[in-house]
Motif scaffolding. Structure first.
Motif, mmCIF file in Angstrom:
data_model
loop_
_atom_site.group_PDB
_atom_site.id
_atom_site.type_symbol
_atom_site.label_atom_id
_atom_site.label_comp_id
_atom_site.label_asym_id
_atom_site.label_seq_id
_atom_site.Cartn_x
_atom_site.Cartn_y
_atom_site.Cartn_z
ATOM 1 N N THR A 145 6.943 11.544 -8.393
ATOM 2 C CA THR A 145 6.801 12.664 -9.324
ATOM 3 C C THR A 145 8.143 13.036 -9.944
ATOM 4 N N LEU A 146 9.157 13.220 -9.097
ATOM 5 C CA LEU A 146 10.485 13.619 -9.585
ATOM 6 C C LEU A 146 11.084 12.540 -10.487
ATOM 7 N N ASN A 147 10.923 11.281 -10.092
ATOM 8 C CA ASN A 147 11.506 10.183 -10.861
ATOM 9 C C ASN A 147 10.870 10.072 -12.241
ATOM 10 N N SER A 148 9.565 10.270 -12.308
ATOM 11 C CA SER A 148 8.873 10.207 -13.591
ATOM 12 C C SER A 148 9.282 11.371 -14.494
ATOM 13 N N ILE A 149 9.390 12.557 -13.916
ATOM 14 C CA ILE A 149 9.875 13.711 -14.699
ATOM 15 C C ILE A 149 11.263 13.409 -15.263
ATOM 16 N N GLN A 150 12.099 12.774 -14.449
ATOM 17 C CA GLN A 150 13.455 12.413 -14.880
ATOM 18 C C GLN A 150 13.418 11.465 -16.067
ATOM 19 N N PHE A 151 12.661 10.379 -15.950
ATOM 20 C CA PHE A 151 12.627 9.360 -17.002
ATOM 21 C C PHE A 151 12.055 9.919 -18.303
ATOM 22 N N VAL A 152 10.931 10.647 -18.214
ATOM 23 C CA VAL A 152 10.308 11.188 -19.424
ATOM 24 C C VAL A 152 11.226 12.204 -20.099
ATOM 25 N N SER A 153 11.848 13.071 -19.312
ATOM 26 C CA SER A 153 12.753 14.078 -19.871
ATOM 27 C C SER A 153 13.949 13.435 -20.565
ATOM 28 N N MET A 154 14.551 12.432 -19.915
ATOM 29 C CA MET A 154 15.704 11.747 -20.501
ATOM 30 C C MET A 154 15.320 11.031 -21.797
ATOM 31 N N ASN A 155 14.185 10.353 -21.787
ATOM 32 C CA ASN A 155 13.783 9.581 -22.963
ATOM 33 C C ASN A 155 13.488 10.468 -24.157
ATOM 34 N N THR A 156 12.740 11.547 -23.926
ATOM 35 C CA THR A 156 12.390 12.434 -25.042
ATOM 36 C C THR A 156 13.630 13.152 -25.575
ATOM 37 N N LEU A 157 14.527 13.560 -24.678
ATOM 38 C CA LEU A 157 15.779 14.181 -25.131
ATOM 39 C C LEU A 157 16.580 13.209 -25.989
ATOM 40 N N LEU B 204 0.826 -1.210 0.000
ATOM 41 C CA LEU B 204 0.000 0.000 0.000
ATOM 42 C C LEU B 204 0.862 1.262 0.000
ATOM 43 N N MET B 205 1.989 1.216 0.703
ATOM 44 C CA MET B 205 2.859 2.389 0.781
ATOM 45 C C MET B 205 3.558 2.686 -0.542
ATOM 46 N N MET B 206 3.561 1.719 -1.455
ATOM 47 C CA MET B 206 4.154 1.955 -2.770
ATOM 48 C C MET B 206 3.192 2.674 -3.716
ATOM 49 N N ILE B 207 1.897 2.692 -3.378
ATOM 50 C CA ILE B 207 0.912 3.331 -4.257
ATOM 51 C C ILE B 207 1.188 4.830 -4.438
ATOM 52 N N PRO B 208 1.498 5.604 -3.371
ATOM 53 C CA PRO B 208 1.797 7.027 -3.583
ATOM 54 C C PRO B 208 2.946 7.250 -4.574
ATOM 55 N N LEU B 209 3.897 6.336 -4.599
ATOM 56 C CA LEU B 209 5.015 6.455 -5.530
ATOM 57 C C LEU B 209 4.518 6.416 -6.978
ATOM 58 N N VAL B 210 3.593 5.470 -7.265
ATOM 59 C CA VAL B 210 3.042 5.350 -8.614
ATOM 60 C C VAL B 210 2.100 6.516 -8.911
ATOM 61 N N LEU B 211 1.328 6.956 -7.909
ATOM 62 C CA LEU B 211 0.438 8.105 -8.100
ATOM 63 C C LEU B 211 1.245 9.366 -8.425
ATOM 64 N N GLY B 212 2.412 9.508 -7.810
ATOM 65 C CA GLY B 212 3.292 10.632 -8.146
ATOM 66 C C GLY B 212 3.727 10.576 -9.598
ATOM 67 N N SER B 213 4.010 9.362 -10.074
ATOM 68 C CA SER B 213 4.380 9.181 -11.476
ATOM 69 C C SER B 213 3.233 9.593 -12.402
ATOM 70 N N LEU B 214 2.000 9.196 -12.061
ATOM 71 C CA LEU B 214 0.836 9.578 -12.864
ATOM 72 C C LEU B 214 0.606 11.086 -12.817
ATOM 73 N N PHE B 215 0.809 11.689 -11.643
ATOM 74 C CA PHE B 215 0.623 13.130 -11.477
ATOM 75 C C PHE B 215 1.559 13.930 -12.376
ATOM 76 N N SER B 216 2.768 13.391 -12.590
ATOM 77 C CA SER B 216 3.772 14.131 -13.353
ATOM 78 C C SER B 216 3.493 14.164 -14.858
ATOM 79 N N LYS B 217 2.709 13.189 -15.360
ATOM 80 C CA LYS B 217 2.552 13.042 -16.813
ATOM 81 C C LYS B 217 2.103 14.322 -17.510
ATOM 82 N N PRO B 218 1.021 14.993 -17.045
ATOM 83 C CA PRO B 218 0.581 16.194 -17.769
ATOM 84 C C PRO B 218 1.446 17.434 -17.555
ATOM 85 N N ILE B 219 2.323 17.426 -16.554
ATOM 86 C CA ILE B 219 3.099 18.638 -16.268
ATOM 87 C C ILE B 219 4.518 18.596 -16.834
ATOM 88 N N VAL B 220 4.974 17.416 -17.292
ATOM 89 C CA VAL B 220 6.359 17.303 -17.760
ATOM 90 C C VAL B 220 6.610 18.210 -18.955
#
Length: 465
Positions: free
Chosen positions: A374-386, A310-326
């Motif tokens: 959130t930060l980790n998802s921003i990192q991965f998406v930014s690196m991949n698109t670059l 259950l404590m891992m869910i916020p980690l994934v929710l942060g990843s979902l939260f980052s998608k529209p703001i990256v």
């Protein structure tokens, strides 16, 4: 000249929905299996009479196997057809899942995880290739959006489902749950996916493939065995040397061999070279955290598997939260500023997990995990698109495959490195100081991430978004 005659995307037509469902099943199984194991590792260790700190091989075996066989996926699909290759992949994955669920020792489990990784390596690339070949471009975006939901749901429910299955049943069901989904995929494959082949297929670069496998296996297992007391130190050093030598030889091979899996010309693109190098090192910490945190919560803090999941869910929710703001963030600040700043923030966030204890309030722990996600998802998406943004049409397929391989290799090495550090610090601090052991590991992984910012400092200042 503008091209407005064709709409950018349309709704997916009914005749393609079954194909997207089929590919989504494979994507879901692969994404689920990357995360569901993490919360079940301590329970596996107890049943198999192993030390929980020595269970990272279960994760490394799967991820490393996926990385090693990704280069094979495209050639097999072209040579034998997408349907035949996908069918073989889903059969291999399902049977290997059964083998994992029936395993009676750690060595048996690792063996079947390697076989499972072979199936997993083919599932997503071949499924995506089938959609690319069969679905019209005007509907491709809709198809990819639907399929990507499966990839999001897998990591979202994986840790919690793994913890729940361990508590209400046994750890074996973490793998056996794949069997009904695999059987459904097997039944749907021949109805939904035509067997499209390439008319002319180049000869497979077997020597290059072997070199890449030696390089990946040598580096990952060399790091994993550094803290092992089962084998002498020279074994891990020999593996590391073999991995480094194979990497150097492949670099020469990719320059000289006309049919090389990945040609050296890819790296003449400076942005791609920086992106691949940054991806490789910046993913060590980010990919190791979903492995370290569930282990720390259970082994060091004594939490139950379901609570840990259950404590891992916020980690994934942060990843979902980052998608529209990256994208708005990158457009405003640019790739260089985003990656320089965010790489340091991710590293500091990983290191800050060393401040958590068993008494940390749940709401604070949840916010902490959400921020990291959130930060980790921003990192991965930014690196991949670059990394992929400036590749030519001719290099796009090869460049994307190489990046996929590097991403999985980085995850394998990251988990192996984290497992090695945990074991080394455990020997140093003693088993009675497990929290300190995990805290020291997290600080080291965070520092590696911070140093990686030096790679992104090589990005040109005015690179267009």
């Amino acid at each position: 000249m503008t091209m407005n005659a064709t709409p950018s995307h349309q709704r997916l037509q009914p005749e393609f929905r079954l194909l997207v469902l089929l590919v989504s099943i494979g994507f879901f199984m692969q994404a689920l299996d990357t995360t569901i194991v993490n919360t079940a590792l301590p329970a596996m260790a107890r049943h198999l009479n192993e030390d929980p700190l020595h269970m990272h091989g279960v994760v490394v075996a799967y991820v490393l196997s996926v990385a090693a066989f990704i280069p094979l996926s495209g050639w097999l699909a072209d040579r034998f057809g997408v349907r035949n290759t996908y069918f073989a992949a889903i059969v291999i994955f399902t049977l290997a899942s059964l083998g994992c669920g029936l395993s009676q020792s750690l060595n048996q489990l690792i063996f079947f995880r390697v076989i499972q990784g072979l199936g997993g390596a083919l599932l997503l690339p071949v499924g995506r290739l089938a959609m690319l070949k069969l679905i019209p471009r005007t509907q491709f975006l809709s198809a990819m959006s639907l399929m990507s939901l499966a990839g999001l749901i897998g990591p979202l429910i994986g840790p919690t489902l793994g913890g729940w299955l361990v508590e209400v049943a046994t750890w074996h069901w973490v793998f056996l749950i794949n069997i009904p989904m695999g059987l459904l995929g097997i039944l749907v494959t021949f109805k939904a996916m035509p067997n499209v082949k390439q008319k002319e297929v180049k000869s497979f670069d077997l020597s290059g493939f072997v070199l890449l496998m030696v390089a990946m296996i040598g580096l990952s297992l060399g790091i994993e065995q550094l803290s092992s007391r089962e084998y002498p130190q020279w074994v891990s050093i020999s593996l590391l040397i073999a991995g480094i030598l194979a990497t150097i030889i492949y670099a020469y091979h990719s320059h000289m061999h006309e049919n090389a899996l990945f040609r050296s010309t890819l790296f003449k693109n400076k942005i791609y070279a920086i992106g691949v190098l940054g991806n490789f090192f910046a993913r060590f910490g980010g990919n190791a955290v979903p492995f370290i945190l569930p282990l720390m919560l259970q082994v060091a803090f004594g939490f139950e598997p379901f609570y840990t999941g259950l404590m891992m869910i916020p980690l994934v929710l942060g990843s979902l939260f980052s998608k529209p703001i990256v994208r708005p963030i990158i457009q405003r600040l640019g790739y260089r500023n985003v990656l320089l700043t965010n790489t340091i923030l991710v590293g500091c966030c990983i290191a800050s997990f060393s401040l958590t204890t068993a008494e940390t309030p749940e709401w604070l722990r949840a916010i902490h995990f959400f921020i990291f996600g959130t930060l980790n998802s921003i990192q991965f998406v930014s690196m991949n698109t670059l990394t992929l943004k400036d590749l030519s049409q001719q290099q796009a397929s090869s460049g994307n495959s190489f990046l996929s391989m590097i991403m999985m290799l980085s995850m394998s090495i990251g988990v192996a490195l984290a497992g090695t550090l945990v074991n080394m610090f455990s020997h140093y601090f003693g088993p009675q100081h497990m929290a300190t052991t995990f805290h020291a590991t997290l600080i080291c992984m965070g520092c590696i991430n911070v140093v990686t910012a030096l790679i992104f400092s090589r990005i040109p200042r005015n690179i267009p978004v």
